[in-house]
Design an enzyme around this catalytic site. Sequence first.
Site, PDB file in Angstrom:
ATOM      1  N   ARG A   1     -32.227 -82.791 -24.438  1.00 32.00           N
ATOM      2  CA  ARG A   1     -33.764 -82.550 -23.760  1.00 32.00           C
ATOM      3  C   ARG A   1     -34.107 -84.029 -23.549  1.00 32.00           C
ATOM      4  O   ARG A   1     -33.809 -85.029 -24.022  1.00 32.00           O
ATOM      5  CB  ARG A   1     -34.663 -81.824 -24.949  1.00 32.00           C
TER       6      ARG A   1
ATOM      7  N   LYS B   1     -35.848 -80.271 -31.635  1.00 26.23           N
ATOM      8  CA  LYS B   1     -36.722 -79.280 -31.303  1.00 26.23           C
ATOM      9  C   LYS B   1     -36.447 -78.232 -32.683  1.00 26.23           C
ATOM     10  O   LYS B   1     -35.211 -78.300 -33.359  1.00 26.23           O
ATOM     11  CB  LYS B   1     -36.412 -78.301 -30.269  1.00 26.23           C
TER      12      LYS B   1
ATOM     13  N   HIS C   1     -34.452 -81.350 -16.688  1.00 25.53           N
ATOM     14  CA  HIS C   1     -34.039 -80.260 -17.750  1.00 25.53           C
ATOM     15  C   HIS C   1     -32.837 -79.819 -16.851  1.00 25.53           C
ATOM     16  O   HIS C   1     -32.135 -79.073 -17.856  1.00 25.53           O
ATOM     17  CB  HIS C   1     -34.981 -79.394 -18.065  1.00 25.53           C
TER      18      HIS C   1
ATOM     19  N   ARG D   1     -29.463 -80.589 -18.503  1.00 31.16           N
ATOM     20  CA  ARG D   1     -29.159 -79.679 -19.647  1.00 31.16           C
ATOM     21  C   ARG D   1     -28.522 -78.428 -19.239  1.00 31.16           C
ATOM     22  O   ARG D   1     -27.412 -78.025 -19.774  1.00 31.16           O
ATOM     23  CB  ARG D   1     -30.248 -79.646 -20.748  1.00 31.16           C
TER      24      ARG D   1
ATOM     25  N   HIS E   1     -29.589 -74.619 -30.039  1.00 27.81           N
ATOM     26  CA  HIS E   1     -30.368 -73.423 -30.144  1.00 27.81           C
ATOM     27  C   HIS E   1     -30.399 -72.635 -31.526  1.00 27.81           C
ATOM     28  O   HIS E   1     -29.157 -72.669 -31.862  1.00 27.81           O
ATOM     29  CB  HIS E   1     -29.724 -72.588 -29.040  1.00 27.81           C
TER      30      HIS E   1
ATOM     31  N   TYR F   1     -26.539 -68.482 -20.251  1.00 26.53           N
ATOM     32  CA  TYR F   1     -25.923 -69.290 -19.363  1.00 26.53           C
ATOM     33  C   TYR F   1     -24.724 -68.498 -18.871  1.00 26.53           C
ATOM     34  O   TYR F   1     -23.974 -68.995 -17.802  1.00 26.53           O
ATOM     35  CB  TYR F   1     -25.217 -70.423 -20.087  1.00 26.53           C
TER      36      TYR F   1
END
Length: 283
Positions: A133, A158, A222, A225, A248, A257
């Site tokens: 990120r 995150k 982004h 990524r 994640h 994805y």
Amino acid sequence: MGELRTRMDNDLLLRGRADRTRESYLGAVARLAKYYRRCPDQISHGEVQSYLLYLIKERKLSYSTCNIAVQAFRFLYHTTLGRDRVEFDLPHIHQPQRLPEIFSREEIARLLAVTTNPKHHALLAATYSAGLRVGEVVKLKPADIDSSRMTIRIEQAKGAKDRYSLLSPVLLEELRVYWKQFRPKVWLFETRTGKHLDISGAQKIYMGAKLKARITKRGGIHALRHAFATHLLEAGEDLNTIQHLLGHRDITTTSRYLHLTQIVLKSKALSRDLLKLPPARLR
């Protein structure tokens, strides 16, 4: 709302909220105060609900933007002001679901080929090849680059969690050359004042390279990524590994994805060094 802002910011810090979350929450509360021209602790719950309706009907803001405001107001009234928990109503707004436009590996090669500044090139290469990120890449430190294990440590990402991602051999060599030239002390991508490059600065570098490479696909930095995850899937990497590399919490976030990639079935061999890119063809 000076004193109240400080209290709320301290509460956010104590609960490990990310810098961008703190900025978003404080901004939402500041706009509420500006709308009513009163300190937020003098604004009733009913008035907050009316303000949310204004954001939806008059401002026509997206559901995600309004939802951030809701989370900010809940935090303010329940955590900082210590009031009973209030569930503000936010009707679901139908938003068109758009999948991000994924860069091809040739487009990534073009983007890097036009980036001649060594610091800028290293920044974009690290973002792509490790799937970072923007808030993570700008806060990298030289000590986060582990050449013995070929990993990059992302500290307090995150969700206030540390994680590791891939260190490409090509990126490692580039970072060594870059470090010898610039000798960053605290932050890998430092400014002249010794602070780390800010997010807007990284976005500006990316958008400049994207324009120069004549790439017209939507998205900010982004997108690199997204390309990282998609290209690994196309190379045959499994979804669980990509989930951990991206950081994640829920695999359903990563599974999107699958809709963005064409799995290459003929070859199961995985080349982890994404920076071994095809030659760039500048248009």
